[in-house]
Design a protein around this motif. Sequence first.
Motif, short mmCIF file in Angstrom:
data_model
loop_
_atom_site.label_atom_id
_atom_site.label_comp_id
_atom_site.label_asym_id
_atom_site.label_seq_id
_atom_site.Cartn_x
_atom_site.Cartn_y
_atom_site.Cartn_z
N GLN A 268 -20.65 -72.38 3.69
CA GLN A 268 -19.26 -72.25 3.26
C GLN A 268 -18.34 -72.32 4.48
O GLN A 268 -17.80 -71.29 4.93
CB GLN A 268 -19.04 -70.95 2.50
N PRO A 269 -18.14 -73.50 5.04
CA PRO A 269 -17.24 -73.61 6.20
C PRO A 269 -15.82 -73.23 5.82
O PRO A 269 -15.35 -73.55 4.72
CB PRO A 269 -17.34 -75.08 6.60
N PRO A 270 -15.11 -72.54 6.70
CA PRO A 270 -13.76 -72.10 6.36
C PRO A 270 -12.78 -73.26 6.30
O PRO A 270 -12.86 -74.21 7.07
CB PRO A 270 -13.40 -71.15 7.52
N ILE A 271 -11.85 -73.17 5.36
CA ILE A 271 -10.71 -74.07 5.28
C ILE A 271 -9.51 -73.22 5.70
O ILE A 271 -9.07 -72.33 4.96
CB ILE A 271 -10.54 -74.63 3.87
N ALA A 272 -9.02 -73.47 6.90
CA ALA A 272 -8.11 -72.53 7.55
C ALA A 272 -6.67 -73.03 7.59
O ALA A 272 -6.41 -74.22 7.77
CB ALA A 272 -8.58 -72.25 8.98
N SER A 273 -5.74 -72.09 7.42
CA SER A 273 -4.32 -72.30 7.69
C SER A 273 -3.92 -71.24 8.70
O SER A 273 -4.15 -70.05 8.47
CB SER A 273 -3.49 -72.16 6.42
N PHE A 274 -3.33 -71.67 9.81
CA PHE A 274 -3.01 -70.70 10.85
C PHE A 274 -1.90 -71.21 11.75
O PHE A 274 -1.57 -72.41 11.77
CB PHE A 274 -4.24 -70.36 11.70
#
Length: 325
Positions: free
Chosen positions: A65-71
């Motif tokens: 489950q690779p992260p889908i990131a907003s940052f």
Amino acid sequence: MSESAYRVDTISRLAQWRIEALSSCTYRKSDPFKIGLWNWYLTVERNKQLFVKLYPEASSVARVQPPIASFIIKLVSCSAPIRKALAHPGVCDKQLKNNDDFIWAVDTTFVGKFIIDVEFLDLKIVPQPGREPSSIWSGYFNKEHSLSTALSSLARMLTESIRTDITINSSSGSIGAHRAVLATRSPVFLSMFSHNLQENKLSTVNISDMSFEACQAFLNYIYGNFQPDEFLTHRIALLRAADKYDISDLKEACHDSLLEDIDAMNVLERLQTAHLYRLPRLKTGCLRYLVKFGKIYEIHDDFNLFLQSADRELIAEIFHEILAA
């Protein structure tokens, strides 16, 4: 070099890495730090430009489950007398699997110490193949803090107004409920319905400081029919009701949630809330965010206005934290 040179400090969804002066052709990799489900790394390299990378640690979680990131990521100079900051335009819903998925090449003349500041706005996973990504944070309270053992028939009693015997009057509407259920969940309601009080005589409870929607969310929590989106929308009102009616598990759920997404826009309000409702972890988190993580410099004007109306005891705690830093 000391071990602290590689440590990344975290609070809520914010991570900060303090970097000593870098010479040319210098490479440094941080210790792992935990945000969400994953351990993360930051690396920095100076070679004509400054290159900053953010990526998750290679693990079974990151692989499946690779992260889908907003940052949002920033470089903040710590050199006196003026703090300077360079901000990346922002990353939205980017899947990060390895150390080449996010690279920020920065033209900077920073000298001396500086900070890499990463604020995670959201982290998503794809729960099953073919499904849409979902936030790891949005569903947490539905699973962990709602009354998971409540029978579906209990929720139907509320939603279908089955044999209600008490009316809850909010500021903008009324909802039928059940004395027995409310008394089971709240010692305040239990006392109210066990004595010859006006609420018991008239079969009504007035909660005039809650909107109809917030009151509905409050009752949904009590009846085990709770939804995560309504929790996030109404959590301040829910905190107030949980404190007023002594529902400790709801108060703790609100406490945990408010601690999770502290940012520059809400930190002063959260600090006031923490002081008013005796939430020590939230107060500590807000003070760390402002002082240890240096965000007090970014909200200078708002902070000055806050000091004009804040409780004196709270102001004393803030300045004690500043002096101790």
